[in-house]
Design a protein around this motif. Structure first.
Motif: not given
Length: 882
Positions: A650-652, A683-687, A696-700
C-alpha cells in the motif's frame, strides 16, 4: 428634434471612417477627452471607484498573503536552522560552497534585508568519554554535531547552564574548545557545567545544556543524544577520516526570492548523495501546514476577487446605460463604428492605468497598517511583499475591465443614431450566456494567477457561477410568485408588490449581484470561523493559549525510535507503569527501491529532480499489523486482506504520483540483502500532520516474512510526566527519543497566525462587501426615483412609499440571503472535503444568523439609499430621473 445636417455627417465620416494614421490619433484624443470629461462630470466616478476598489481589495489581500507566507516560511525555517539546506554524504566541494556564498555576498553573519547568510555543519555518530561528578568514567554513544559560529541562521538554541540556572536563547554555536550537550545526556552521565569530556582525540569543556535546538526534529536518523561543538574543532578530534559516516550540510537563509533563485542554480549541480531541502521537503507535517495556510489565504483572496468583480460588473452596466445617449449623438455626428471602438478602448486603458495607480497606493497604505497589526502575532517584522502584488494589481484592473466592463462598453459602438429621437432604441444586447462565459473566464484566469492553485480556484469559482445561476432562478421564481399573489392580496400589499414587477429585470440583476456579494461574505465568515476551527481540530490538538475550550491535549509529541524486537514487551510495560498509557509499536525496515515490473526504474520525467532523489534514497517501510493506520484513507484499490497469503503493498498517493507508480505495478525492494517484491494493491492519502507514525510504503504480513526490524512508536508526554518518562527509558540506552514539541509549536503558530491574518482580511472584505451591496442597490436608484416621484404625484405619502420599498427590499434580501447562505455552505463543504481534506460540520446557528443579517443589511442599505427619493418633491424626483 431635427437631424444633423448631411454635410456634417459626410465631413465627419470622411475623416474617421477609416481610422488610420491621423484619424486614429483623432479617435485616441477623442477617447482621452471623453474619459476626463466623464470622470470630472461624475458619470464615470462609480466605475472608476469600482476599479480602484477591485485593485485595492485584491492587491491588499495579495500583499498581506505574500508577507504572511514569507513570515511563515522564515519561522518554519527555525526547524532547519535556515531556509535552504544542501545535504551531502561527502565533503561539499569548494565550487558548491562558492555558489552558496556568492548568492548574497556573505559567508558568515546574520541575515539582513539584502544578503544571503550561509552556515555549515557536519554530523556523525561517535563515542565520548566523560568523568562524572563521583569520579566514574563513562562511555556513551552520541551524535556529534559540528557547526559554524553563525549557526543557526533561523531560530536559536535554548540553553541552560545547570539544573538551577534559568533558560536562555543563543543564536550561535559554542566557543572554541567548548561543547554543549543534550539535557538527556546530562542526566544520564550526571555531568555538570565545567565538566570535561573527550570526543575523539580532543577534550572539551561543557558550557551549556541544550534544552531545544532548531533542527533536531527534522531527522529520524539520529539514534543517540546530541553534543554540539564548533566546526573548527572537528579536525582536532581526528574523527574526520576516509570512510567515516559524516553527513555534511550547507545552510542558507534569505528572502523567498533569493532562496528560489539559489535553489534553481544549485539543483542542476547536484550529484549522487546530495539533496536540496527546504522546510516543505523536510517535514510532511510542516509542509501540509504551510500548504493549508496558503490555501486559506488564497480562499480569502478569491472572496475579495468575487466582491470586486461584482462591484465592477454593476458599475460597468450602469455606466453603459448612461453612455448610450452620448454615443448616439456621436453617431449622428458621423463617428464610425471603428472610431467609437477606439474611443472605448482608450477610455478602458486610461481607466485601468489611473485606477491601478490609485488602488495600489491605497493598498500599500492599507497593507502596512494591517501588517503592523499582524506583527505582534508573528513576533517579528513581516518581510516585504515585493513587486509582484503591484503587477497583480494592474492585471486585476486590466483583466476585470476586459472581462466585465469591455463587453458592456464595446456594444456602445452599435448604438443607433435614431436613439437621439427615440430613447427606446438600444444597442444590440450581448447574450447573457456570452457575458457569463467571458466573466467566468476572467475570474478563473485571475484566480489561478493570484492564488496559484487551479484546484481551489476552480472549486470556488464554479461554486460562485452555480450560486449566480441559483440566484437568477430564485429571482425569477420570486417574480412568478409575486405575479401569482398580487391579485389575491389586499390593495395595500398589491401596491407594495407592484414595484417588484415594474422593475423585474432590475430586481433580477439586484438579487443576483446582492446574492453574489452575500455569498462571498458568508464564505469568508465560514472560513474565518468554522474552517479554521476544523483545521485546528484536524491538526495536532494543542495546549496553552490557543487551545479551544473543548480540546484535549492528546497529540503525540515524542517518537521512540530504534526499539529492538526483544525490548518491545518490557518497554511497553514500563511506559504503562509510568502512567504514560499504552503505545502502539510499528516495525520499521530500511530498504532501497530497485525495480518496477522487473525492470530498472526510469523516472517519467528525466528532469524531475525530486523523483530521482526519491528513487535513490532509502525508504522507511512498515508493516500493517492492526489494520489501516489512523489518519490514512484509501483513495484507490483495496486495503490488505488480513487472511491473504499473497504479498502486497500500500503506497502513499503522493509518492506514487511522483515516481509514476500505478495500481498493479510490482515493486522490488532490497532490505539489507533480502529481496521483497510485491504488487501495489492500494493507494493511501495520509494525514501527515497528526504526528503519528506514518509511512510512504506499507507491506502486508505476507510480504514482511517476519524480517528483522526495529520498532517505532509515538506517545504524548506532558511536562509533569517528563521525569517518569526519562526513568522508564533509562534501561534502554539504544532507544532514541525525538521531541516533536518544537514542530507542533510551529504548526500551532501557523494556525494561529493564519487565523489572525484571515480575521483581518475578513473585516477588510466585509467593508468591501458592504460597499458592493450599496452599489448593487444604488444601481436601480434611477428607476426608483422616477417611480417615487410618479407615486407622489398620484398622492402617495412618504410612509406608504417607505412601506412599498421595505416590502421590496425585504423580499430581495430574503431570497438573496437564503440562496447565498445555502450556496456558501455547499461551497464550504466541497472545499473542506476536496481541498482541505477534512469533514466540515455546518454551524447552523451561525448560518441562520447570516440569513437574518442579510435581510437586515439589504433592508437597511436599501431604505437609506431611497430616503432622498421619498423625501424630495415629486417634480424634482421626476426631473432628476428623466
Amino acid at each position: 428634434m431635427s437631424a444633423p445636417s448631411v454635410s456634417t455627417l459626410s465631413v465627419s465620416e470622411s475623416s474617421v471612417s477609416a481610422p488610420a494614421g491621423g484619424a486614429v490619433w483623432v479617435a485616441l484624443k477623442m477617447g482621452g477627452r471623453q474619459f476626463w470629461r466623464e470622470l470630472i462630470a461624475g458619470r464615470m466616478r462609480v466605475l472608476f471607484a469600482a476599479v480602484v476598489l477591485a485593485v485595492l481589495g485584491v492587491s491588499t489581500v495579495a500583499m498581506i498573503a505574500e508577507r504572511v507566507r514569507g513570515a511563515l516560511l522564515q519561522q518554519a525555517g527555525q526547524l532547519l536552522g535556515g531556509d535552504l539546506v544542501l545535504r551531502a554524504d561527502q565533503i561539499i566541494t569548494p565550487e558548491m560552497q562558492a555558489q552558496f556564498a556568492s548568492a548574497g555576498g556573505l559567508s558568515t553573519g546574520a541575515t539582513n534585508a539584502g544578503a544571503v547568510a550561509v552556515a555549515n555543519t557536519a554530523e556523525f555518530p561517535s563515542t565520548i568519554r566523560s568523568l562524572a561528578s563521583d569520579g566514574a568514567i563513562s562511555f556513551k554513544l552520541v551524535e556529534v554535531k559540528a557547526a559554524s559560529v553563525n549557526f543557526p541562521l533561523r531560530g536559536a538554541y535554548i540553553l541552560r547552564g545547570d539544573a538551577a540556572s534559568s533558560e536562555r536563547a543563543v543564536g550561535h554555536a559554542p566557543g572554541l574548545g567548548e561543547v554543549w550537550i543534550a539535557e538527556r545526556l546530562q542526566r544520564e552521565l550526571d555531568l555538570k557545567t565545567g565538566a570535561m569530556l573527550n570526543i575523539g582525540a580532543q577534550a572539551f569543556k561543557v558550557t551549556g545544556v541544550i534544552l531545544r535546538e532548531p533542527d533536531v526534529a527534522m531527522d529520524y536518523s539520529a539514534i543517540a543524544p546530541r553534543v554540539l561543538i564548533r566546526v573548527e574543532d572537528l579536525a582536532a578530534t581526528k574523527l574526520e577520516q576516509p570512510g567515516a559516516r559524516i553527513g555534511y550540510r550547507l545552510i542558507a537563509a534569505g528572502t523567498p526570492a533569493q532562496m528560489q533563485a539559489l535553489s534553481a542554480r544549485i539543483k542542476p549541480m547536484l550529484s549522487r548523495g546530495q539533496r536540496l531541502e527546504s522546510v516543505r521537503d523536510a517535514r510532511p507535517e510542516l509542509r501540509q501546514g504551510l500548504d493549508r495556510a496558503e490555501q486559506f489565504l488564497g480562499l480569502s483572496l478569491l472572496a475579495a476577487l468575487t466582491l470586486s468583480a461584482t462591484a465592477l460588473a454593476l458599475a460597468a452596466w450602469r455606466f453603459s446605460q448612461q453612455q448610450m445617449d452620448t454615443f448616439a449623438v456621436l453617431r449622428t455626428l458621423g463617428a464610425s463604428t471603428k472610431t467609437l471602438l477606439i474611443m472605448v478602448l482608450t477610455q478602458l486603458v486610461l481607466l485601468a492605468l489611473c485606477a491601478t495607480i490609485g488602488g495600489i497606493v491605497l493598498a500599500e497604505l492599507t497593507q502596512r497598517l494591517v501588517a503592523f497589526s499582524l506583527a505582534a502575532s508573528f513576533a517579528t517584522v513581516l518581510p516585504a511583499s515585493g513587486y509582484m502584488p503591484w503587477l497583480q494589481g494592474f492585471a486585476v484592473a486590466l483583466v476585470m475591465l476586459l472581462g466585465f466592463a469591455a463587453p458592456l462598453l464595446i456594444r456602445l459602438r452599435h448604438v443607433p443614431a435614431v436613439r437621439v429621437l427615440s430613447r427606446q432604441s438600444q444597442a444590440p444586447d450581448i447574450s447573457s450566456r456570452v457575458l457569463l462565459v467571458i466573466g467566468f473566464a476572467a475570474l478563473l484566469a485571475l484566480g489561478v494567477l493570484l492564488v496559484g492553485d487551479i484546484k481551489i480556484a476552480s472549486y470556488t469559482l464554479i461554486g460562485l457561477v452555480l450560486a449566480m445561476l441559483l440566484l437568477a432562478a430564485g429571482a425569477l421564481a420570486l417574480l412568478a410568485l409575486v405575479r401569482a399573489l398580487r391579485p389575491r392580496v389586499p390593495l395595500g400589499v398589491a401596491l407594495s408588490l407592484a414595484g417588484v414587477l415594474r422593475r423585474a429585470k432590475l430586481n433580477v440583476l439586484s438579487i443576483t449581484a446582492i446574492g453574489l456579494s452575500l455569498t462571498a461574505l458568508m464564505l469568508m465568515t465560514l472560513l474565518r470561523t468554522d474552517l479554521l476551527d476544523q483545521w485546528q481540530l484536524s491538526s495536532a490538538p494543542e495546549c496553552g493559549e490557543v487551545a479551544l475550550a473543548d480540546k484535549v491535549c492528546s497529540a503525540p509529541n515524542r517518537f521512540l525510535i530504534n526499539v529492538q524486537d526483544d525490548q518491545r514487551s518490557a518497554l511497553t510495560t514500563a511506559l504503562v507503569d509510568a502512567q504514560l498509557g499504552a503505545v502502539e509499536l510499528w516495525p520499521m525496515l530500511r530498504g532501497r527501491f530497485t525495480a518496477v515490473n522487473g525492470a530498472p526504474y526510469r523516472a517519467p520525467d528525466p528532469n524531475d529532480v525530486r523523483a530521482k532523489r526519491m528513487a535513490e534514497r532509502e525508504f522507511n517501510l512498515s508493516v500493517s499489523t492492526t489494520g489501516l493506520p489512523d489518519g490514512n484513507s484509501i483513495v484507490a484499490g483495496k486495503y490488505f486482506d488480513p487472511n491473504s497469503t499473497e504479498p502486497s503493498l500500500s503506497v502513499e498517493e503522493g509518492l506514487a504520483n511522483t515516481l509514476g507508480w500505478k495500481l498493479g505495478d510490482v515493486i522490488r525492494f532490497d532490505l539489507g540483502g533480502v529481496i521483497v517484491e510485491a504488487p501495489i494493491t492500494s493507494l493511501r492519502k495520509v494525514q501527515w500532520d497528526n504526528f503519528k507514525p506514518n509511512f510512504f510504503v506499507l507491506l502486508n504480513q505476507a510480504a514482511w516474512q517476519n524480517l528483522p526490524a526495529s520498532w517505532i512508536a509515538s506517545l504524548r508526554v506532558n511536562p509533569a510526566q517528563s521525569a517518569a518518562f526519562e526513568r522508564a527509558l533509562r534501561p534502554y540506552p539504544n532507544v532514541s527519543v525525538i521531541d516533536l514539541d518544537f514542530v507542533q509549536r510551529q504548526v500551532r503558530d501557523i494556525v494561529r497566525q493564519v487565523s489572525r491574518a484571515v480575521e483581518l482580511v475578513f473585516w477588510f472584505t466585509l467593508l468591501s462587501g458592504l460597499l458592493v451591496l450599496s452599489g448593487a442597490i444604488s444601481a436601480t436608484q434611477h428607476e426608483r426615483r422616477f417611480d417615487a416621484g410618479l407615486m407622489r404625484v398620484l398622492g402617495a405619502r412618504s410612509r406608504q412609499l417607505l412601506r412599498f420599498d421595505a416590502v421590496e427590499f425585504a423580499l430581495i434580501g430574503a431570497i438573496a440571503g437564503l440562496i447565498a447562505c445555502g450556496s456558501a455552505v455547499a461551497m464550504t463543504s466541497v472545499i473542506a472535503a476536496k481541498v482541505f481534506e477534512f469533514q466540515y460540520a455546518p454551524n447552523w446557528p451561525l448560518i441562520m444568523l447570516g440569513v437574518l443579517l442579510s435581510v437586515t443589511l439589504v433592508l437597511a442599505i436599501g431604505l437609506a439609499g431611497t430616503r432622498g427619493a421619498r423625501a424630495s418633491a415629486p417634480s424634482l424626483s421626476l426631473r432628476e430621473a428623466g
